[in-house]
Design an enzyme around this catalytic site. Structure first.
Site, PDB file in Angstrom:
ATOM      1  CD  GLU A 179      -1.850  -6.244   4.680  1.00  0.00           C
ATOM      2  OE1 GLU A 179      -1.926  -5.059   5.074  1.00  0.00           O
ATOM      3  OE2 GLU A 179      -1.679  -6.545   3.484  1.00  0.00           O
ATOM      4  CG  HIS A 194      -3.936  -2.674   3.158  1.00  0.00           C
ATOM      5  ND1 HIS A 194      -2.771  -2.727   3.900  1.00  0.00           N
ATOM      6  CD2 HIS A 194      -4.202  -1.358   2.971  1.00  0.00           C
ATOM      7  CE1 HIS A 194      -2.355  -1.491   4.164  1.00  0.00           C
ATOM      8  NE2 HIS A 194      -3.200  -0.650   3.615  1.00  0.00           N
ATOM      9  CB  CYS A 232      -0.997  -0.024   1.159  1.00  0.00           C
ATOM     10  SG  CYS A 232      -2.395   1.095   0.872  1.00  0.00           S
TER      11      CYS A 232
END
Length: 302
Positions: free
Chosen positions: A237, A235, A142
């Site tokens: 994750e 993102h 990001c």
């Protein structure tokens, strides 16, 4: 994957409750193998949440990882207890003479600032320069990806008209690349940002190749030809509730913010969000560790 962390790291207990194998220092010392050394420069404000998310995402190969968490010395945030940072984190000065097989540079909530205005920009530049010769592959996430593209290739980011927040559909462009091995033609991933790096700038750079993109969210994944630098614009994750927490936080601040796209059933923020990106997120981190780190790193650094 056995991930070696300090025995009392709070993230260890959370992930063990999810049946993810976490190895403490004592057991790791009795295994006669060379673990991969992975450093995580955690620039996110809620560091403990990010620890859990990243360790979970990296838990899907049989390789042993020895994880070192890093924080900046030029700026100390107020959202994580100092005692936690002192106990579980090192700074660049602590590790600058070491070699690492992989490095992850996370996002950070500073994207509306010019890079040079960020308090720890000079320190981050030192880390990114150090990574060129001391890390096999660096994964930028990001804002970390935008910072990496700016530092390494001079690409500026641009403000969007409104916050890009939600779960977006992406398509794979280069299926033969190991980094996207096992991906479907289309996949979903979270984004949460106010800025972007223009696709035309990335496409015009001969040192980079674009592996996946979205019609709505732009470039999602690009990398250098040798895999030493990887840039993830979203993102992957994030866990199920991360965007919900961000949305509720923004609402609480009185911000005029749209409901994250493709996230809540029927866009109803009172409903439990749908989780539809975990498998591809796991594949991305697993492929990075296996193909760009493990398959490329030397057994002994010289």
């Amino acid at each position: 994957m056995p991930i070696k962390v300090q025995s009392d790291l709070p993230a260890k207990k959370i992930l063990e409750d999810e049946n993810i194998f976490m190895m403490d220092e004592t057991r790791a010392q009795h295994q006669d193998i060379r673990p991969l050394q992975i450093a995580i420069l955690n620039l996110m404000p809620l560091k403990e949440d990010t620890e859990v998310q990243l360790l979970r995402s990296m838990s899907n190969t049989p390789l042993q990882l020895d994880v070192t968490f890093l924080t900046t010395s030029s700026y100390v945030g107020h959202n994580t207890a100092t005692s936690h940072l002192d106990k579980f984190y090192l700074t660049f000065e602590d590790i600058r003479k070491r070699k690492f097989d992989g490095l992850i540079i996370t996002g950070a909530p500073v994207e509306m600032m010019e890079f040079e205005e960020v308090t720890y920009w000079e320190e981050l530049k030192q880390i990114m320069e150090w990574s060129r010769k001391n890390v096999t592959s660096t994964l930028h996430v990001c804002w970390g990806a935008q910072a990496g593209l700016y530092y390494h290739f001079g690409m500026k980011n641009h403000k969007l008209g409104k916050k890009l927040s939600g779960i977006y559909k992406h398509r794979v462009l280069m299926r033969r690349e190991p980094l996207v091995r096992g991906f479907d033609d289309f996949f979903y991933a979270p984004h949460s940002r106010y800025t972007e790096v223009a696709k035309q700038d990335i496409a015009a750079c001969s040192e980079l190749k674009i592996l996946a993109e979205s019609e709505e969210a732009g470039v999602f994944l690009c990398m250098t030809h040798d895999g030493r630098q990887v840039f993830v614009m979203g993102h992957p994750e994030y866990d199920r509730m991360t965007l919900d927490k961000e949305y509720q936080r923004d609402i609480g601040k009185g911000l005029e913010i749209a409901v994250p796209q493709n996230y809540y059933p029927d866009d109803d923020a009172s409903c439990r969000p749908l989780l539809m990106w975990r498998s591809h997120a796991n594949a991305l981190y697993t492929n990075w560790i296996n193909y760009l780190v493990y398959q490329s790193t030397p057994y002994e650094w010289k």
